[in-house]
Design an enzyme around this catalytic site. Structure first.
Site, mmCIF file in Angstrom:
data_model
loop_
_atom_site.group_PDB
_atom_site.id
_atom_site.type_symbol
_atom_site.label_atom_id
_atom_site.label_comp_id
_atom_site.label_asym_id
_atom_site.label_seq_id
_atom_site.Cartn_x
_atom_site.Cartn_y
_atom_site.Cartn_z
ATOM 1 N N CYS A 84 0.813 -1.216 0.000
ATOM 2 C CA CYS A 84 0.000 0.000 0.000
ATOM 3 C C CYS A 84 0.847 1.266 0.000
ATOM 4 C CB CYS A 84 -0.916 0.013 1.212
ATOM 5 S SG CYS A 84 -1.844 -1.515 1.428
ATOM 6 N N ILE A 210 -12.931 -1.227 -1.287
ATOM 7 C CA ILE A 210 -12.154 -1.641 -2.463
ATOM 8 C C ILE A 210 -12.303 -0.533 -3.498
ATOM 9 C CG2 ILE A 210 -11.969 -3.334 -4.326
ATOM 10 C CD1 ILE A 210 -13.166 -5.395 -2.347
ATOM 11 N N LYS A 330 -10.547 5.688 4.459
ATOM 12 C CA LYS A 330 -11.830 5.200 4.941
ATOM 13 C C LYS A 330 -12.989 5.631 4.044
ATOM 14 C CE LYS A 330 -15.075 3.532 7.180
ATOM 15 N NZ LYS A 330 -15.719 3.599 5.867
ATOM 16 N N HIS A 334 -9.270 3.766 -1.251
ATOM 17 C CA HIS A 334 -7.898 3.273 -1.154
ATOM 18 C C HIS A 334 -7.514 2.432 -2.375
ATOM 19 C CE1 HIS A 334 -4.179 1.804 0.328
ATOM 20 N NE2 HIS A 334 -4.615 0.761 1.019
#
Length: 388
Positions: A84, A210, A330, A334
């Site tokens: 990430c 997702i 959040k 992401h």
């Protein structure tokens, strides 16, 4: 050492875009950044690009030249993979290239496309960022891993699920003012607490979605900006990276993330600042507990104090230290390989005054971004400062 300025930034709308290709997403972000920068196409010298799971999601390796073509540029391009933190690491290397004098103009960015896969396949693909031998084979997923970290935190320092719910509420509220965010829906503490359990004590609203999306940043040397009369008021003044054991069982404490502390200490020293000088922060809240761990690892809160910051109103839009005004991972979303430079895009806009939430920090001078990989086995921190 050459000073580094941010000349232009670009984002796609974050969300579910299974009909679009990764190169299409990156082209949109890169072209937006190029237009924002106003730099001649012929002046770009290198591309630093982050992507995590392109081989799994699109069966596409060797993405550097593919994305250079998508961006409309004819220059060397290198793909960076650090889970990430892929785009954060790519951005750090881009900063180093400018500082060293190796380049005057570069493009840094990242992309991830995941919604063309099913949820189970995405979960399985993301799990390769964990330790395959000692975690993945035992069935560990990232919701489960961060649930372990949350339980360890509650045991060591206190706090509870309601404290985490306040973080989710805060970040959803912030995303309402961000046109690029995946979610434009406010929630309540009860909504968060009553949502389905993903991995106890974490519920659905403790987890990021997702996401498909891309981000891009044009970096230039201070000398280039002056010679070409660029309007580039935001500078990168600090950069740091840290690492830790990949597997949780090899760490002495599950409720601390020393990789982020190492990265932050290096970035603060590089910029010549201390944590108290930070006005606004974008941190890697893949789960709500991750925001808590980030705040404490960055030295913005003492251990045990970060968990209640949102509930006390300290990190909200109107608080003393607004955190994740973008909506964070959040609620903004992401797209794994794009997140690191997406944070840079958001912070740049916040500091220069053209973000939907800039009015919350009109006098902010110093911003910090925190990008993490896995269960923070990798971390990258950057300090951005704006001319006032």
């Amino acid at each position: 050492m050459t000073d580094v300025r941010i000349a232009g930034v670009g984002l796609t709308k974050f969300g579910s875009h299974p009909e679009r290709t990764g190169r299409d997403l990156f082209a949109e972000a890169a072209l937006a950044a190029r237009e924002d920068a106003g730099v001649s196409r012929d002046d770009y010298e290198e591309i630093f690009y982050g992507n995590f799971m392109g081989e799994l999601a699109e069966k596409q390796g060797h993405q550097g030249p593919v994305m250079a073509e998508a961006a409309g540029l004819d220059c060397p391009a290198t793909r960076y993979e650090q889970a990430c933190a892929s785009a954060g690491v790519a951005f750090r290397q881009a900063v180093a290239a400018i500082r060293s004098g190796a380049a005057d103009v570069v493009l840094a960015g990242g992309m991830e496309r995941m919604n063309n896969l099913g949820t189970a396949e995405v979960t399985q693909s993301l799990a390769i960022a964990a330790d395959e031998l000692f975690e993945v084979r035992a069935g560990v997923t990232f919701p489960g891993a961060y649930a372990l970290m949350a339980r360890a935190y509650f045991d060591a320092f206190g706090g509870d699920s309601e404290d985490l719910a306040h973080i989710a509420v805060k970040n959803h509220a912030n995303a309402m003012h961000n046109d690029y965010a995946q979610f434009h829906r406010e929630i309540t503490v009860d909504d968060a607490l009553e949502s389905p359990v993903v991995a106890d004590p974490l519920t659905l609203y403790d987890a990021c979605p997702i996401t498909d999306g891309a981000s891009a940043v044009v970096l230039v040397s201070d000398d280039y900006a002056e010679r070409h009369g660029l309007d580039a008021p935001v500078s990168v003044t600090g950069s740091g990276q840290g690492g830790d054991k990949a597997a949780l069982q090899d760490r002495p404490h599950l409720a601390r993330t020393p990789a982020a502390t190492k990265a932050a200490d290096a970035a603060y020293a590089d910029a010549g600042i201390v944590p108290d000088e930070v006005d606004v922060a974008e941190v890697h809240d893949c789960f709500t507990i991750a925001e808590v761990l980030a705040l404490e690892s960055l030295g913005l809160y003492d251990h045990g104090e970060g968990v209640g910051a949102a509930a006390r109103g300290e990190t909200t839009r109107d608080g003393d230290l607004p955190v994740n005004l973008s909506g964070g991972l959040k609620a903004k979303g992401h797209p794994v390989g794009a997140t690191g430079t997406a944070q840079i895009v958001e912070m740049t806009k916040l500091l220069r005054g053209d973000h939907g939430n800039s009015d919350a920090v009109p006098d902010a001078r110093v911003g910090i971004t925190h990008n993490a990989g896995g269960t923070v086995a990798s971390a990258v921190v950057h300090v951005l400062e704006v001319d006032r």
